[in-house]
Design a protein around this motif. Sequence first.
Motif, PDB file in Angstrom:
ATOM      1  N   GLY A  84       0.825  -1.196   0.000  1.00 41.28           N
ATOM      2  CA  GLY A  84       0.000   0.000   0.000  1.00 41.28           C
ATOM      3  C   GLY A  84       0.858   1.243   0.000  1.00 41.28           C
ATOM      4  O   GLY A  84       2.068   1.187   0.240  1.00 41.28           O
ATOM      5  N   ALA A  85       0.229   2.393  -0.299  1.00 38.95           N
ATOM      6  CA  ALA A  85       0.989   3.644  -0.390  1.00 38.95           C
ATOM      7  C   ALA A  85       0.183   4.813   0.130  1.00 38.95           C
ATOM      8  O   ALA A  85      -1.046   4.872  -0.033  1.00 38.95           O
ATOM      9  N   LEU A  86       0.899   5.757   0.726  1.00 34.29           N
ATOM     10  CA  LEU A  86       0.328   7.014   1.200  1.00 34.29           C
ATOM     11  C   LEU A  86       0.889   8.168   0.373  1.00 34.29           C
ATOM     12  O   LEU A  86       2.058   8.147  -0.007  1.00 34.29           O
ATOM     13  N   ASP A  87       0.041   9.155   0.131  1.00 36.29           N
ATOM     14  CA  ASP A  87       0.473  10.395  -0.524  1.00 36.29           C
ATOM     15  C   ASP A  87      -0.074  11.550   0.295  1.00 36.29           C
ATOM     16  O   ASP A  87      -1.276  11.603   0.580  1.00 36.29           O
ATOM     17  N   PHE A  88       0.809  12.486   0.663  1.00 29.96           N
ATOM     18  CA  PHE A  88       0.354  13.612   1.473  1.00 29.96           C
ATOM     19  C   PHE A  88       1.295  14.792   1.295  1.00 29.96           C
ATOM     20  O   PHE A  88       2.359  14.680   0.675  1.00 29.96           O
ATOM     21  N   GLY A  89       0.886  15.914   1.844  1.00 25.75           N
ATOM     22  CA  GLY A  89       1.660  17.150   1.705  1.00 25.75           C
ATOM     23  C   GLY A  89       0.940  18.141   0.813  1.00 25.75           C
ATOM     24  O   GLY A  89       0.263  17.757  -0.143  1.00 25.75           O
ATOM     25  N   ALA A  90       1.107  19.424   1.100  1.00 27.82           N
ATOM     26  CA  ALA A  90       0.393  20.469   0.372  1.00 27.82           C
ATOM     27  C   ALA A  90       0.684  20.456  -1.117  1.00 27.82           C
ATOM     28  O   ALA A  90      -0.191  20.726  -1.947  1.00 27.82           O
TER      29      ALA A  90
END
Length: 362
Positions: A84-90
């Motif tokens: 699985g993968a997470l993507d975050f940040g403005a």
Amino acid sequence: MRIAVVGAGLAGSATAWRLAQRGAQVTLLERATPANPQGSSHGSARIFRYAYPDPFYAKLVVEAREHWSELEDATGATFFRKTGALDFGAVRDPHQLAGVLTEAGVDHELLAAEEAAERWPGIRVDGPVLWHPAAGVIDAQAAVLAMTELARAAGATVHENWTVTAVVESGGRVSVRSADGDELTVDHVVLAAGGWLPELMPAVPVRVRQEQAFHFPYRDPAEAQRWPTFVHKRAGMSTYSLPGGRDADHRGQKVAEYFGGSEIASASANDGIVDPGNRQRLVDYVVRHLPGLIPEPYAETTCVFTCTADENFVIDTVGAVTVASPCSGHGAKFAPLLGAIIADAATGRARPAAKFRLPSAD
């Protein structure tokens, strides 16, 4: 058709496999050994993710996953590990990425920061998070070796320690010359030389960087299997991370800064020296954002990173030469599919997508 493929990394080995599979007379030329540490395809851990701002690439990942399954079926080996993968940040914009994954038919969730922190307490996020469970990690080195062997089994010849110094077209044929004075004449050449491409074809708009990656140990080794890959993009610094592979003993998380290194002329200029400033930035990053890791790297390495200004790949044919540089730090996940795309370009079966083509070739 006699075709020489220069470079036995992910792109070159995949292309040699696909060409030999189709009956071409293939010679794969490698300056050292397949997946050697001087290139970009060594090591056992590369991110496989679907989240792209550009729907074109997200859909290409969906297609690439089928080709990885084909490779696994052909070898009986496993190259993909689901994390699985997470993507975050403005700067990453999880909401926009979610729209792209919806269009591509990829399962995903948008999570509030509080919910993500509850699920992954070892990662301190700074806003909404995109989660897509089908992402994971691919074993680059094992894939290169497997595709090289499949190419051999289909009739390809593989020459190791064969450093190409020149590619010369004349009379509808192409001569490939080596540093030792050997010469091979073929109908077509595929240049999949990675970070050495500027030495062979300097007009191609590809730049080379010496980047570095660091492995930080898990505070709780029992939680190792729960760590995902992630991309965190914010103003001033972009990072990516993934569970380390067998070459890092599977006991830590690989963390790197996107464009954290320096530009070099070609892979030949990679001195293997880790930048202490980059190391400190990543240690500080781990302290602030990854409380589940011990902020002391137990392994570190430099790597060759080829890139283009718009982050698109370069795959196109000019005369009897096909240039194949699926780079910009995100090509590994597409490797078996790219082999088919590059083979199509080399044999005239189909032109690559417009965004891959050289500016002067249209």
